[in-house]
Design a protein around this motif. Structure first.
Motif, mmCIF file in Angstrom:
data_model
loop_
_atom_site.group_PDB
_atom_site.id
_atom_site.type_symbol
_atom_site.label_atom_id
_atom_site.label_comp_id
_atom_site.label_asym_id
_atom_site.label_seq_id
_atom_site.Cartn_x
_atom_site.Cartn_y
_atom_site.Cartn_z
ATOM 1 N N THR A 93 -22.508 0.682 1.531
ATOM 2 C CA THR A 93 -23.483 0.160 2.458
ATOM 3 C C THR A 93 -23.866 0.757 3.626
ATOM 4 O O THR A 93 -25.336 0.548 4.228
ATOM 5 C CB THR A 93 -22.797 -1.476 2.793
ATOM 6 O OG1 THR A 93 -21.630 -1.415 3.473
ATOM 7 C CG2 THR A 93 -22.565 -2.255 1.328
ATOM 8 N N THR A 94 -23.172 1.451 4.233
ATOM 9 C CA THR A 94 -23.492 2.099 5.465
ATOM 10 C C THR A 94 -23.596 3.607 5.525
ATOM 11 O O THR A 94 -22.521 4.420 5.134
ATOM 12 C CB THR A 94 -22.399 1.777 6.616
ATOM 13 O OG1 THR A 94 -22.180 0.330 6.746
ATOM 14 C CG2 THR A 94 -22.845 2.176 8.017
ATOM 15 N N ARG A 95 -24.707 4.151 5.944
ATOM 16 C CA ARG A 95 -24.739 5.703 5.710
ATOM 17 C C ARG A 95 -23.808 6.439 6.627
ATOM 18 O O ARG A 95 -23.845 5.984 8.067
ATOM 19 C CB ARG A 95 -26.319 5.998 5.719
ATOM 20 C CG ARG A 95 -26.351 7.426 5.661
ATOM 21 C CD ARG A 95 -28.100 7.727 6.079
ATOM 22 N NE ARG A 95 -28.407 9.010 5.721
ATOM 23 C CZ ARG A 95 -29.680 9.746 5.815
ATOM 24 N NH1 ARG A 95 -30.556 8.768 6.278
ATOM 25 N NH2 ARG A 95 -29.742 10.895 5.856
ATOM 26 N N LEU A 108 -15.096 8.256 11.425
ATOM 27 C CA LEU A 108 -15.781 8.285 10.084
ATOM 28 C C LEU A 108 -15.954 7.025 9.386
ATOM 29 O O LEU A 108 -16.518 6.649 8.650
ATOM 30 C CB LEU A 108 -15.396 9.597 9.154
ATOM 31 C CG LEU A 108 -15.802 10.760 9.336
ATOM 32 C CD1 LEU A 108 -15.125 11.895 8.599
ATOM 33 C CD2 LEU A 108 -17.095 11.154 9.501
ATOM 34 N N TRP A 109 -14.650 6.103 9.584
ATOM 35 C CA TRP A 109 -14.714 4.900 9.267
ATOM 36 C C TRP A 109 -15.636 3.863 10.082
ATOM 37 O O TRP A 109 -15.774 2.902 9.625
ATOM 38 C CB TRP A 109 -13.128 4.333 9.475
ATOM 39 C CG TRP A 109 -12.268 4.595 8.332
ATOM 40 C CD1 TRP A 109 -11.818 5.381 7.735
ATOM 41 C CD2 TRP A 109 -12.020 3.373 7.307
ATOM 42 N NE1 TRP A 109 -10.774 5.135 6.750
ATOM 43 C CE2 TRP A 109 -11.128 3.699 6.176
ATOM 44 C CE3 TRP A 109 -12.685 1.976 7.073
ATOM 45 C CZ2 TRP A 109 -10.688 3.150 5.118
ATOM 46 C CZ3 TRP A 109 -11.905 1.354 6.079
ATOM 47 C CH2 TRP A 109 -11.234 1.980 5.086
ATOM 48 N N GLY A 110 -16.016 4.544 11.052
ATOM 49 C CA GLY A 110 -17.158 3.778 11.982
ATOM 50 C C GLY A 110 -15.929 3.158 13.244
ATOM 51 O O GLY A 110 -16.490 2.290 14.011
#
Length: 408
Positions: free
Chosen positions: A100-102, A282-284
């Protein structure tokens, strides 16, 4: 003629060693008796905690069945629980792009190894699936955590406050997480007993428990910080402690678990000793001093979103107020450092806003001011307060697992 003296000569060391064995047996028996007595004092608090969590799970299970969902799946194989089950079953090595998240890449190295390692051990020894084993480890950890929370409260303020502290922890709005296949209960158990060891002068034990806690979660660095702070104060205040190897050793090993995994995961990810933080990025997830949290709160003011986000704001606000009251009560430095580090990490971290209350779940000392206030209240006030907290906890826990569609 020579046999007699030889026998007497050999018997002398045996007679000399016998008192030492007797002394060791007495010490072991004394420790066993102290543990039994401590458990006996904690039993009422543990009973209340078990009743609270069983009631919460029953309400959640009834709702889950009514909408066609299985409670075991919701408790044991949801969100992070899926990742922990995968690590326990197959080890590390799963890397997936976010659907869902680029730009977001999910890497299971973000998850610390102690909990999935225990789950794998239980699933290997006992005839259970990984999901069931994960729930067993979580529930056992929750019980150990409740006992540790009680021990800290009793040590500081007596049995009544200790019992209320456990009850409040078990009736938090998001307390359902304590009985999920997550790591918060395991970390809380190790943290509570490490703090208890620190405030009772068991420096080596506090370091060992902090080391283990550091293998459970990223924010468990708070336990090592608390233990090192307690050791530093001891060395500063007591000159004799500087000759005690246990103080130095406890402080030295406290951060080893956390730092060891961070370095190992960094090299394993190909990013060097600090590569773990790139995995988290990278996980956010990253630490941005609360900028992302502030922007999200501003978004909630001008737009609509899930109830879980508004509840997260309320819980964070209450936690910050509780931190002020706890500081004014002047608790042991180890407890204050512990909750300060946890609060800074929870508030200052970016993304996954609905998970911030979960990150504060191990920060049980924040509940001490409320437990002290309840201990001075009348029984009717305590009953009404407990009933209101139970209603909120059971409703919100059911909402989080069976209704909400946000990561937790």
């Amino acid at each position: 003629m020579s046999a007699g003296p030889a026998v007497q000569h050999d018997a002398a060391p045996a007679r000399a060693a016998e008192p030492h064995r007797t002394d060791r047996a007495r010490r072991r028996a004394g420790r066993t008796d102290r543990v039994r007595e401590a458990l006996r004092r904690a039993l009422p608090a543990l009973g209340l905690y078990a009743a609270a969590r069983l009631s919460g799970m029953t309400v959640m299970a009834a709702w889950a069945w009514s909408i066609g969902k299985h409670p075991r799946t919701l408790l044991g194989h949801l969100w992070d629980g899926i990742w922990y089950a995968g690590i326990a079953r197959d080890g590390y090595g799963t890397i997936l792009p976010s659907p869902t998240t680029r730009g977001v890449i999910f890497n299971d190295l973000a998850f610390f190894p102690l909990y999935p390692g225990l789950v794998r051990a239980v699933a290997t020894v006992l005839p259970f699936t990984v999901v069931t084993a994960g729930l067993l480890v979580a529930w056992a950890s929750a019980g150990a955590a409740a006992w540790g929370v009680y021990a800290v409260g009793e040590r500081l303020h007596g049995r009544r406050v200790g019992t209320l502290l456990v009850l409040l922890w078990g009736l938090l709005p998001h307390a359902i997480v304590q009985t999920m296949a997550y790591t918060e209960s395991l970390m809380t158990a190790l943290a509570a007993w490490a703090l208890y060891a620190a405030i009772t002068g068991r420096r080596l034990w506090s370091g060992v428990l902090a080391l283990l806690a550091g293998l459970s979660r990223p924010n468990a660095i708070a336990v090592a910080a608390a233990v090192c702070c307690a050791a530093a104060l001891t060395l500063w205040r007591d000159d004799r402690s500087r000759r005690d190897w246990r103080v130095w050793t406890g402080a030295a090993i406290a951060p080893v678990g956390w730092a060891g995994y961070v370095v190992w995961a960094g090299f394993h990810s190909g990013g060097g000793p600090l590569g773990y933080f790139e995995v988290q990025r990278l996980w956010g997830s990253r630490f941005d001093f609360g900028r992302d949290a502030f922007r999200f709160i501003r978004h909630l003011i001008v737009a609509r979103d899930y109830m879980a986000y508004y509840m997260a704001v309320a819980i964070l606000a209450v936690a910050l107020v509780a931190l002020v009251y706890l500081t004014l009560d002047r608790p042991p430095a180890a407890l204050l450092v512990y909750v300060l580090v946890l609060t800074v990490i929870a508030v200052g971290g970016s993304s996954y806003f609905a998970s911030k209350p979960r990150f504060l779940l191990p920060a049980f000392p924040l509940l001490l001011p409320a437990a002290l206030a309840m201990a001075k209240a009348r029984p009717r006030t305590i009953a009404v307060t407990t009933g209101a907290l139970a209603g909120l906890s059971f409703f919100y826990g059911t909402y989080l697992l069976a209704v909400a569609r946000v990561p937790m």
